[in-house]
Structure formats: C-alpha cells, structure tokens
Design a protein around this motif. Structure first.
Motif: not given
Length: 213
Positions: A110-132
């Motif tokens: 948790p932090a107060v961000p100064r901007w959105w960084n695309e790298r936070w989700i760019a490496p996120v790929g879908g795959g595998g099961g759904t461990p909700l």
C-alpha cells in the motif's frame, strides 16, 4: 468512463457528515448509499480531514486462464487503471494483488502513488487455475497489516474477476467496503461474483457498468 460507475468530487453536506471544509469523500459510505445506481451528487458522503486516517483501495486482479477468454483480462486491466486513477485523484493509498495458477502476489503498495506505472500490470499474464481464495487471503493479510498501522483508515477491497472459481473465500474482516467487478461474459454465466457480493454484503458491478473505457 462514459456511463455507469463514476467517482466525483463534491462539496460537503452537514446532513451527511460533511462541511464546507470536508473535501474528502468517504467512499465506503458513498458507495453503500449509491448501491448499483449511477453515482449522483446526493449519494456523496464526506469525512472531516482531521477525523480519519485516510483511505486504502486494495485491488485484486484475477489473471487465471479463464480470464484469457473474450479479452476478459484486457477489460479487467482497463477497469483497474480507471479505478486506480480515480483513487489516485483523491490521494488515497492503493495496493494491487494479482493471482493465477497457484500463487498470489502483491504487485504494488500500500502506498499513495504519484502516477500509474504500466509495468505493474504489463507482465501480468493469464494462465492456470483460479485461486480466488488465495488472492482474497493475500489481500486480507495486507488489509489486516494496514489496519494495525492505521486503525482509523477506511479500507476498500475491489475484486476484478470472472468468478470462475470453485473456492469459497471468506470476507476479509479488515475490509470496510467490498466490491466485485464482474467481467464474465457469454450466454452460460455462473454468476459467482454476484453470489459472493450478496453473501459478503458487498457491491456488485457487471462489466457494462463502466461503459467504454
């Protein structure tokens, strides 16, 4: 966001806990008043700056294999960025948890961000099961730590998923407000996100609540 869910900044109201000097929105009470309707000025609830410990929005993003169908993950990422930007505009703290296969990772905060960084989700790929359940448990631990550090903080949990999981997660005790953003599509829907929202007493937003983002 063109229609549906929208965050707005507004003036305080003494009958809703605000005042001309209370400029920060109390999101849990505002969203509870709004329920599933479009956010209007009369829904807004405010808190006094000196009387609270800020707001934390914890976003939990489903990156499992089922999210790769019909661009569900891409849509969820778009909604996530829009929600993140709205939280950032109010100088709230933000945290991001991503889960897929057999793991769940805290990607930011948790932090107060100064901007959105695309790298936070760019490496996120879908795959595998759904461990909700694992994703929720990871978020619950994060929220619990945050509650010990800042007891007066309002803590909001956002789960972005298609609900394609057989797990039965428990509502995190440290979450003051819970919302499910459902990106499930197609004629055969299981409606798991809506079911959990009802069980947890949380808000439910279908994918079209955010319009074209």
């Amino acid at each position: 966001m063109r229609s549906g869910f929208r965050w707005r900044q507004g003036a305080g109201d003494a009958t809703r806990g605000g005042s001309p000097g209370a400029r920060r929105i109390a999101w849990p009470r505002t969203l509870a008043a709004k329920r599933n309707a479009r956010l209007l000025p009369e829904h807004l609830r405010f808190v006094h700056e000196e009387a609270h410990g800020g707001v934390l929005h914890c976003f939990v993003l489903d990156c499992s294999g089922s999210m790769m169908r019909g661009q569900r993950l891409a849509l969820a990422k778009g909604i996530l960025i829009a929600l993140f930007d709205q939280a950032r505009a109010t100088r709230a703290q933000v945290a991001l948890v991503c889960f897929s296969a057999n793991r769940a990772d805290v990607r930011f905060g948790p932090a107060v961000p100064r901007w959105w960084n695309e790298r936070w989700i760019a490496p996120v790929g879908g795959g595998g099961g759904t461990p909700l359940t694992l994703g929720v448990e990871t978020a619950a631990a994060l929220l619990e730590r945050a509650s010990r550090r800042r007891p007066g903080q309002q803590r909001c949990l956002w789960i972005l998923s298609d609900g394609r999981s057989s797990g039965s997660p428990i509502r995190p005790a440290s979450a003051d407000y819970v919302a499910f953003v459902d990106v499930e599509e197609g004629p055969l829907r299981i409606g798991r996100c809506a079911e959990l929202a009802r069980e947890w007493g949380g808000a439910y937003f279908p994918r079209d609540a955010f319009g074209n983002i």
